[in-house]
Every structure is written in structure tokens, then in C-alpha cells.
Design a protein around this motif. Sequence first.
Motif, PDB file in Angstrom:
ATOM      1  N   LEU A   1       0.790  -1.202   0.092  1.00  0.00           N
ATOM      2  CA  LEU A   1      -0.067  -0.234   0.082  1.00  0.00           C
ATOM      3  C   LEU A   1       0.963   1.108  -0.006  1.00  0.00           C
ATOM      4  CD1 LEU A   1      -2.647  -1.187   2.566  1.00  0.00           C
ATOM      5  CD2 LEU A   1      -2.863  -1.172   0.015  1.00  0.00           C
ATOM      6  N   LYS A   2       2.130   1.303  -0.112  1.00  0.00           N
ATOM      7  CA  LYS A   2       3.244   2.144  -0.228  1.00  0.00           C
ATOM      8  C   LYS A   2       3.246   3.042   1.210  1.00  0.00           C
ATOM      9  CE  LYS A   2       5.122   1.825  -4.539  1.00  0.00           C
ATOM     10  NZ  LYS A   2       5.238   2.927  -5.515  1.00  0.00           N
ATOM     11  N   ARG A   3       3.017   2.461   2.132  1.00  0.00           N
ATOM     12  CA  ARG A   3       3.128   2.945   3.478  1.00  0.00           C
ATOM     13  C   ARG A   3       4.317   2.794   4.163  1.00  0.00           C
ATOM     14  NH1 ARG A   3      -3.080   1.472   5.636  1.00  0.00           N
ATOM     15  NH2 ARG A   3      -4.168   3.045   4.130  1.00  0.00           N
ATOM     16  N   LYS A   4       4.922   1.961   3.861  1.00  0.00           N
ATOM     17  CA  LYS A   4       6.361   1.256   4.127  1.00  0.00           C
ATOM     18  C   LYS A   4       7.090   1.589   2.947  1.00  0.00           C
ATOM     19  CE  LYS A   4       9.285  -1.872   6.631  1.00  0.00           C
ATOM     20  NZ  LYS A   4      10.133  -0.911   7.599  1.00  0.00           N
ATOM     21  N   ILE A   5       8.238   2.404   2.790  1.00  0.00           N
ATOM     22  CA  ILE A   5       8.836   2.240   1.533  1.00  0.00           C
ATOM     23  C   ILE A   5      10.564   2.175   1.694  1.00  0.00           C
ATOM     24  CG2 ILE A   5       7.110   3.981   0.546  1.00  0.00           C
ATOM     25  CD1 ILE A   5       9.205   6.412   1.030  1.00  0.00           C
ATOM     26  N   LEU A   6      10.980   2.173   2.933  1.00  0.00           N
ATOM     27  CA  LEU A   6      12.281   1.707   3.293  1.00  0.00           C
ATOM     28  C   LEU A   6      12.470   0.789   4.156  1.00  0.00           C
ATOM     29  CD1 LEU A   6      13.739   5.506   3.764  1.00  0.00           C
ATOM     30  CD2 LEU A   6      13.793   4.280   1.467  1.00  0.00           C
ATOM     31  N   TRP A   7      13.456  -0.074   4.041  1.00  0.00           N
ATOM     32  CA  TRP A   7      13.976  -1.002   5.163  1.00  0.00           C
ATOM     33  C   TRP A   7      14.718  -0.096   6.134  1.00  0.00           C
ATOM     34  CZ3 TRP A   7      11.229  -5.097   4.919  1.00  0.00           C
ATOM     35  CH2 TRP A   7      11.085  -5.872   3.625  1.00  0.00           C
ATOM     36  N   SER A   8      15.023  -0.834   7.181  1.00  0.00           N
ATOM     37  CA  SER A   8      15.496  -0.374   8.365  1.00  0.00           C
ATOM     38  C   SER A   8      16.929   0.311   8.072  1.00  0.00           C
ATOM     39  CB  SER A   8      15.511  -0.808   9.637  1.00  0.00           C
ATOM     40  OG  SER A   8      16.246  -2.287   9.412  1.00  0.00           O
ATOM     41  N   ASP A   9      17.518  -0.428   7.114  1.00  0.00           N
ATOM     42  CA  ASP A   9      18.857   0.089   6.832  1.00  0.00           C
ATOM     43  C   ASP A   9      18.902   1.214   5.658  1.00  0.00           C
ATOM     44  OD1 ASP A   9      17.973  -1.138   4.101  1.00  0.00           O
ATOM     45  OD2 ASP A   9      19.842  -2.798   4.250  1.00  0.00           O
ATOM     46  N   GLY A  10      17.766   1.554   5.382  1.00  0.00           N
ATOM     47  CA  GLY A  10      17.714   2.739   4.448  1.00  0.00           C
ATOM     48  C   GLY A  10      17.435   2.537   3.030  1.00  0.00           C
ATOM     49  N   GLN A  11      17.397   0.719   2.704  1.00  0.00           N
ATOM     50  CA  GLN A  11      17.170   0.556   1.297  1.00  0.00           C
ATOM     51  C   GLN A  11      15.754   0.834   0.697  1.00  0.00           C
ATOM     52  OE1 GLN A  11      19.274  -1.338  -1.016  1.00  0.00           O
ATOM     53  NE2 GLN A  11      17.593  -0.972  -2.361  1.00  0.00           N
ATOM     54  N   ARG A  12      15.701   1.499  -0.326  1.00  0.00           N
ATOM     55  CA  ARG A  12      14.230   1.566  -0.813  1.00  0.00           C
ATOM     56  C   ARG A  12      13.578   0.304  -1.073  1.00  0.00           C
ATOM     57  NH1 ARG A  12      11.117   5.119  -1.949  1.00  0.00           N
ATOM     58  NH2 ARG A  12      11.972   7.086  -2.366  1.00  0.00           N
ATOM     59  N   ILE A  13      12.202   0.181  -0.861  1.00  0.00           N
ATOM     60  CA  ILE A  13      11.516  -1.124  -0.991  1.00  0.00           C
ATOM     61  C   ILE A  13      10.877  -0.708  -2.586  1.00  0.00           C
ATOM     62  CG2 ILE A  13       9.775  -2.642  -0.213  1.00  0.00           C
ATOM     63  CD1 ILE A  13      10.402  -1.642   2.515  1.00  0.00           C
ATOM     64  N   VAL A  14      10.952  -1.889  -3.369  1.00  0.00           N
ATOM     65  CA  VAL A  14      10.067  -1.538  -4.612  1.00  0.00           C
ATOM     66  C   VAL A  14       9.210  -2.788  -4.976  1.00  0.00           C
ATOM     67  CG1 VAL A  14      10.514  -1.504  -7.308  1.00  0.00           C
ATOM     68  CG2 VAL A  14      12.289  -0.441  -5.449  1.00  0.00           C
TER      69      VAL A  14
END
Length: 143
Positions: free
Chosen positions: A48-61
Motif C-alpha cells: 500500500l506504499k505506507r512502508k517505503i524503506l527497510w531499516s537500513d535505508g534501502q528503498r523497497i520496490v
Amino acid sequence: MKKALLVIILAFLTAVPSIAGTDDEIVVITARPPADRVTAKTLERIYLKRKILWSDGQRIVPVNLPANHPLRAAFTKRILKRSHGALVEYWNERHFNGVHPPVVVESEEAVKRFVREVDGAVGYISRSSLEPGIEVIFTIPRE
């Protein structure tokens, strides 16, 4: 005549995504597993694009299969717990805030290729389509 009809039917059945795939476990995959613990709620937030980054800063696609694909219907039902119509409405609202829905690719093969080639990509396929070089980060059991 009967033989020609049988050939046409067989060709059609092999061209259509398998409905049996919805009975298979669905696995959520990535090329590089995150350090984060992945839950169904995490996946809901990602798709739902409410989480866009992992905790290490990596963008989630996140990557989706087409809306008419049986695996997408099963994933949407089990993880997003929304109807197709409700998702269309959700994305129409989000569009005005500059948020676009996940990328859509045509097949499980395309999901695997996308996950391998795009940093931070997360997708889903049937367990039977799993192959080496792809990491499973979550399993959605059969219903």
C-alpha cells in the motif's frame, strides 16, 4: 475436427495462468533479504506504499502481477484484505498525493527477473516457481 478442437483447448489452457497456482503456497521473494522481520502486516504496508524503506535505508520496490492473475487475487485477498474495487479507490486517492501503485509485470518469470535486476525489489510467486538465487522472506500458506 475433434482433434483440432482438442489442440485449441490445450493451447488455450497452457497460455492462461494456472488457477491451480492459487492453491500453492505463495512466497514473497527478494534478491537481498532485509534485516527487518517481515510479517503479513509489513507486506500490507509495503504493497500500500505506507512502508517505503527497510531499516537500513534501502528503498523497497514492490512488484505485482496483473490484476486478473490468480496469484494476485490470492495475494490481495490474503495480505491486503481488500477487494479489487477498494484498491482502485485507494490508489485513485493516493495518486493525488503523488503516490503510485506498485509496478506490474506480466508473469511469475517477469517477477523473478525484476527482483533480480532491481535493488530493493520485493515480489510474490508460487512456491513451485521458486528457483536458486531468490530469497524467500515470507510464506503465505494455502487457504
